[in-house]
Scaffold this motif. Structure first.
Motif, PDB file in Angstrom:
ATOM      1  N   TYR A  98       0.836  -1.208   0.000  1.00 45.81           N
ATOM      2  CA  TYR A  98       0.000   0.000   0.000  1.00 45.81           C
ATOM      3  C   TYR A  98       0.867   1.252   0.000  1.00 45.81           C
ATOM      4  O   TYR A  98       0.645   2.203  -0.744  1.00 45.81           O
ATOM      5  CB  TYR A  98      -0.900   0.034   1.250  1.00 45.81           C
ATOM      6  CG  TYR A  98      -2.147  -0.795   1.119  1.00 45.81           C
ATOM      7  CD1 TYR A  98      -3.049  -0.573   0.061  1.00 45.81           C
ATOM      8  CD2 TYR A  98      -2.458  -1.781   2.050  1.00 45.81           C
ATOM      9  CE1 TYR A  98      -4.204  -1.327  -0.055  1.00 45.81           C
ATOM     10  CE2 TYR A  98      -3.610  -2.543   1.937  1.00 45.81           C
ATOM     11  CZ  TYR A  98      -4.476  -2.309   0.883  1.00 45.81           C
ATOM     12  OH  TYR A  98      -5.619  -3.052   0.769  1.00 45.81           O
ATOM     13  N   VAL A 115       0.505   0.675   6.791  1.00 49.02           N
ATOM     14  CA  VAL A 115      -0.871   1.036   6.431  1.00 49.02           C
ATOM     15  C   VAL A 115      -1.184   2.417   7.025  1.00 49.02           C
ATOM     16  O   VAL A 115      -1.777   3.279   6.382  1.00 49.02           O
ATOM     17  CB  VAL A 115      -1.887  -0.027   6.927  1.00 49.02           C
ATOM     18  CG1 VAL A 115      -3.316   0.510   6.837  1.00 49.02           C
ATOM     19  CG2 VAL A 115      -1.758  -1.303   6.098  1.00 49.02           C
ATOM     20  N   TYR A 116      -0.720   2.648   8.267  1.00 49.20           N
ATOM     21  CA  TYR A 116      -0.948   3.925   8.942  1.00 49.20           C
ATOM     22  C   TYR A 116      -0.245   5.064   8.197  1.00 49.20           C
ATOM     23  O   TYR A 116      -0.795   6.157   8.037  1.00 49.20           O
ATOM     24  CB  TYR A 116      -0.428   3.834  10.383  1.00 49.20           C
ATOM     25  CG  TYR A 116      -0.589   5.116  11.165  1.00 49.20           C
ATOM     26  CD1 TYR A 116      -1.817   5.466  11.723  1.00 49.20           C
ATOM     27  CD2 TYR A 116       0.490   5.984  11.317  1.00 49.20           C
ATOM     28  CE1 TYR A 116      -1.978   6.637  12.419  1.00 49.20           C
ATOM     29  CE2 TYR A 116       0.347   7.168  12.017  1.00 49.20           C
ATOM     30  CZ  TYR A 116      -0.888   7.502  12.569  1.00 49.20           C
ATOM     31  OH  TYR A 116      -1.037   8.666  13.251  1.00 49.20           O
ATOM     32  N   THR A 161       0.485   5.225   5.063  1.00 49.81           N
ATOM     33  CA  THR A 161       0.008   5.423   3.700  1.00 49.81           C
ATOM     34  C   THR A 161      -1.003   6.559   3.688  1.00 49.81           C
ATOM     35  O   THR A 161      -1.968   6.550   4.452  1.00 49.81           O
ATOM     36  CB  THR A 161      -0.659   4.140   3.168  1.00 49.81           C
ATOM     37  OG1 THR A 161       0.272   3.082   3.288  1.00 49.81           O
ATOM     38  CG2 THR A 161      -1.071   4.299   1.713  1.00 49.81           C
ATOM     39  N   GLY A 179      -4.110   8.887   2.746  1.00 50.81           N
ATOM     40  CA  GLY A 179      -5.452   8.509   2.354  1.00 50.81           C
ATOM     41  C   GLY A 179      -5.848   7.234   3.065  1.00 50.81           C
ATOM     42  O   GLY A 179      -5.392   6.951   4.167  1.00 50.81           O
ATOM     43  N   TYR A 180      -6.691   6.444   2.423  1.00 46.04           N
ATOM     44  CA  TYR A 180      -7.077   5.193   3.086  1.00 46.04           C
ATOM     45  C   TYR A 180      -6.618   4.013   2.237  1.00 46.04           C
ATOM     46  O   TYR A 180      -6.287   4.164   1.062  1.00 46.04           O
ATOM     47  CB  TYR A 180      -8.580   5.170   3.345  1.00 46.04           C
ATOM     48  CG  TYR A 180      -9.393   4.656   2.203  1.00 46.04           C
ATOM     49  CD1 TYR A 180     -10.139   3.473   2.344  1.00 46.04           C
ATOM     50  CD2 TYR A 180      -9.444   5.316   0.965  1.00 46.04           C
ATOM     51  CE1 TYR A 180     -10.881   2.983   1.292  1.00 46.04           C
ATOM     52  CE2 TYR A 180     -10.189   4.820  -0.075  1.00 46.04           C
ATOM     53  CZ  TYR A 180     -10.909   3.661   0.094  1.00 46.04           C
ATOM     54  OH  TYR A 180     -11.642   3.182  -0.928  1.00 46.04           O
ATOM     55  N   ALA A 181      -6.517   2.865   2.849  1.00 46.11           N
ATOM     56  CA  ALA A 181      -6.052   1.667   2.151  1.00 46.11           C
ATOM     57  C   ALA A 181      -7.260   0.909   1.612  1.00 46.11           C
ATOM     58  O   ALA A 181      -7.988   0.299   2.381  1.00 46.11           O
ATOM     59  CB  ALA A 181      -5.242   0.803   3.107  1.00 46.11           C
ATOM     60  N   PRO A 182      -7.482   0.949   0.296  1.00 55.46           N
ATOM     61  CA  PRO A 182      -8.655   0.273  -0.265  1.00 55.46           C
ATOM     62  C   PRO A 182      -8.534  -1.241  -0.080  1.00 55.46           C
ATOM     63  O   PRO A 182      -7.443  -1.787  -0.126  1.00 55.46           O
ATOM     64  CB  PRO A 182      -8.619   0.658  -1.746  1.00 55.46           C
ATOM     65  CG  PRO A 182      -7.205   1.049  -2.026  1.00 55.46           C
ATOM     66  CD  PRO A 182      -6.660   1.584  -0.746  1.00 55.46           C
ATOM     67  N   ASN A 183      -9.652  -1.887   0.127  1.00 59.44           N
ATOM     68  CA  ASN A 183      -9.703  -3.355   0.256  1.00 59.44           C
ATOM     69  C   ASN A 183      -8.899  -3.916   1.417  1.00 59.44           C
ATOM     70  O   ASN A 183      -8.567  -5.086   1.426  1.00 59.44           O
ATOM     71  CB  ASN A 183      -9.200  -4.043  -1.029  1.00 59.44           C
ATOM     72  CG  ASN A 183      -9.999  -3.628  -2.227  1.00 59.44           C
ATOM     73  OD1 ASN A 183     -11.207  -3.430  -2.107  1.00 59.44           O
ATOM     74  ND2 ASN A 183      -9.339  -3.464  -3.357  1.00 59.44           N
ATOM     75  N   LEU A 184      -8.566  -3.074   2.402  1.00 61.65           N
ATOM     76  CA  LEU A 184      -7.794  -3.599   3.530  1.00 61.65           C
ATOM     77  C   LEU A 184      -8.554  -4.745   4.199  1.00 61.65           C
ATOM     78  O   LEU A 184      -7.980  -5.773   4.542  1.00 61.65           O
ATOM     79  CB  LEU A 184      -7.507  -2.482   4.545  1.00 61.65           C
ATOM     80  CG  LEU A 184      -6.679  -2.913   5.759  1.00 61.65           C
ATOM     81  CD1 LEU A 184      -5.317  -3.448   5.334  1.00 61.65           C
ATOM     82  CD2 LEU A 184      -6.511  -1.768   6.734  1.00 61.65           C
TER      83      LEU A 184
END
Lengths: 268, 247
Positions: free
Chosen positions: A57, A108-109, A111, A113-118
């Protein structure tokens, strides 16, 4: 909706194909893992792969590719450190397990924006399997099947008694490393179906269900493939009808199959 | 005639830098029947592992005059996972492995040989059982069959008389005596008394190795060899008078 009507949808055809391919691969690899009591090692590899998801990500590369790299590294490291008795085997596993998760969480933190499909990496999402996923699954299923067909006896005998196999001239180390890499890759592609948290069930429940009825290594493989495939398709359909998560429904179906197996054995 | 099979010269070996065997020399010749005795942790199994090439010594040499694949090996059966999904027939078949490619070979072509060997150890009827369904004695027979199916020139046995019934123990020695006509045997045992009528020499292993070229050994000699094990006397019928030694 009627079951066969679902085949009109591309996503369902993909999911159905993925269920078939991964049932074959997990049937074979899971039997190896269960027979050799490597379930905990597999758990370590599974969770360590989350580190690769996080880095994927962060760097903008496909998380599944990151997961594959991490899983293979974790597998080889665990195997190597265990062989050299650097640390207690279960401690090594716990460390790789939590270190991988920690790396994943940090990246993940970080990255933006947001992590799609996490969530799909954590819990699986067989209905979002893509053509690219399927191509990897076909390649892995072919590799695992051919490898086990070619070296079936060698794998069975070295799993039973590694020292003895060594005295018979089997390259035990090489085989162990090749097999652990196949275990790692199987885990990573299975994550698409059941997610990191649930994936071990695909590699253990069908085997233990089959083991209720046969004590043959080959028999457990065939039985696991059939049970895994039936459970995946039933779980997939039920999850569609009830509109509940597919991965969890498949696992639930696997457990129901296992309990039915026990009941049949009890009654018969 | 040079009938040497394996020569260990001044071998020091162990695990992770920890020395278990020190300065050990031993020659194994054709038709030898060596009984290896010694206290637990004294290095008996380590000696076997060096002989089998499973571990490399820290120093010293192991010279093979026979191929390593001509050694038949019966490990301690306590190491096996009795839930492992494998049948007696398959275990015995694994004794015929000769390398990575043999794994591809047809299982069926070996059936006659496997059944013949199973017959010779008296468990042909059990061939389709999985190992979890066997008694200790039956598992020992299976492992013996696996060790001898490849017609080895040297047979290495690690405590083959544990977990077995008396009937099998007597049969086992009869089988070994017969095999000894054509091959050499190295047998590790905690109980030298019952085997001593059959063995030809004794190796006492307790970090160091003392070779005793006869099958009679006295308490005094064991003391000199620093080999604190139970002493057993034997007559016509194996009969044990056990006396614990102090360390």
């Amino acid at each position: 909706m009627e079951f066969f009507g679902l085949f009109e949808y591309g996503f369902f055809r993909n999911a159905f194909s993925a269920a078939f391919l991964m049932s074959v691969t997990c049937g074979i690899i899971g039997t190896y893992i269960v027979a050799r009591r490597m379930v905990f090692i597999s758990g370590g590899i599974t969770h360590a792969s989350f580190g690769g998801v996080g880095i994927g990500y962060f760097l903008g590369v496909p998380p599944i590719a990151g997961a594959a790299v991490f899983a293979v590294i974790a597998a080889l490291t665990t195997e190597n450190l265990t062989r050299r008795k650097v640390l207690r085997n279960d401690s090594i596993i716990a460390i790789t397990w939590s270190l991988g998760m920690a790396i994943g969480i940090i990246f993940v933190y970080l990255t933006p924006g947001y992590a799609p499909n996490l969530m799909s990496f954590l819990f699986g999402s067989i209905i979002t399997v893509t053509l690219a996923d399927l191509i990897f699954m076909i390649a892995l299923t072919a590799t695992v099947s051919l490898f086990f067909m070619a070296f079936y006896r060698t794998i069975l005998y070295l799993s039973f008694d590694e020292q003895f196999a060594k005295t018979r001239g089997i390259p035990v180390m090489l085989m162990n490393y090749l097999l652990i890499v196949l275990v790692a890759l199987t885990i990573v592609l299975s994550i698409r179906i059941a997610g990191i948290i649930l994936v071990l069930s695909l590699l253990t429940i069908p085997q233990n269900t089959a083991n209720l009825f046969t004590n043959r290594f080959g028999g457990i493989i065939i039985g696991s493939i059939i049970i895994g495939f039936l459970s995946s398709v039933i779980g997939l359909y039920v999850s569609y009808v009830l509109n509940i998560p597919s991965g969890a429904t498949i696992i639930f179906t696997l457990v129901v199959m296992y309990l039915s197996g026990r009941l049949i054995k009890f009654v018969a | 005639m040079n009938n040497l099979q394996i020569e260990l010269k001044q071998v020091t070996a162990g695990y992770q830098g920890h020395t278990v065997l020190e300065d050990v020399s031993l020659s194994i010749r054709h038709q030898d029947f060596i009984g290896v005795i010694g206290p637990n942790g004294g290095g008996k199994t380590t000696l076997l592992r060096v002989l089998l090439g499973l571990i490399k010594p820290f120093s010293g040499t192991v010279h093979y005059h026979i191929s390593r694949k001509e050694i038949g090996y019966l490990p301690q059966i306590s190491q096996f996972d009795d839930q492992f999904p494998i049948t007696v027939h398959e275990v015995v078949h694994s004794g015929l492995l000769t390398g990575i490619r043999s794994g591809v070979l047809k299982h069926r072509s070996c059936n006659a040989r496997i059944e013949e060997i199973l017959d010779s150890v008296g468990i042909r009827a059990l061939q389709n059982r999985s190992i979890g369904e066997l008694s200790g004695g039956e598992l020992q027979r299976t492992m013996l069959a696996r060790a001898i199916i490849s017609s080895p020139r040297l047979l290495v046995l690690d405590e083959p008389n544990t977990y077995v019934d008396n009937k099998f123990e007597i049969e086992l020695y009869a089988i070994l005596k017969e095999l000894n006509k054509t091959l050499s045997i190295l047998l590790v045992s905690h109980d030298i008394g019952t085997i001593s009528p059959y063995i030809k020499s004794i190796a006492c292993v307790n970090r160091r190795l003392h070779y005793h070229p006869s099958n009679e050994i006295s308490e005094e000699q064991l003391k000199v060899y620093n080999c604190p094990i139970e002493i057993i006397s034997h007559g016509q019928i194996p009969h044990r008078i056990i006396k614990e030694h102090q360390q």
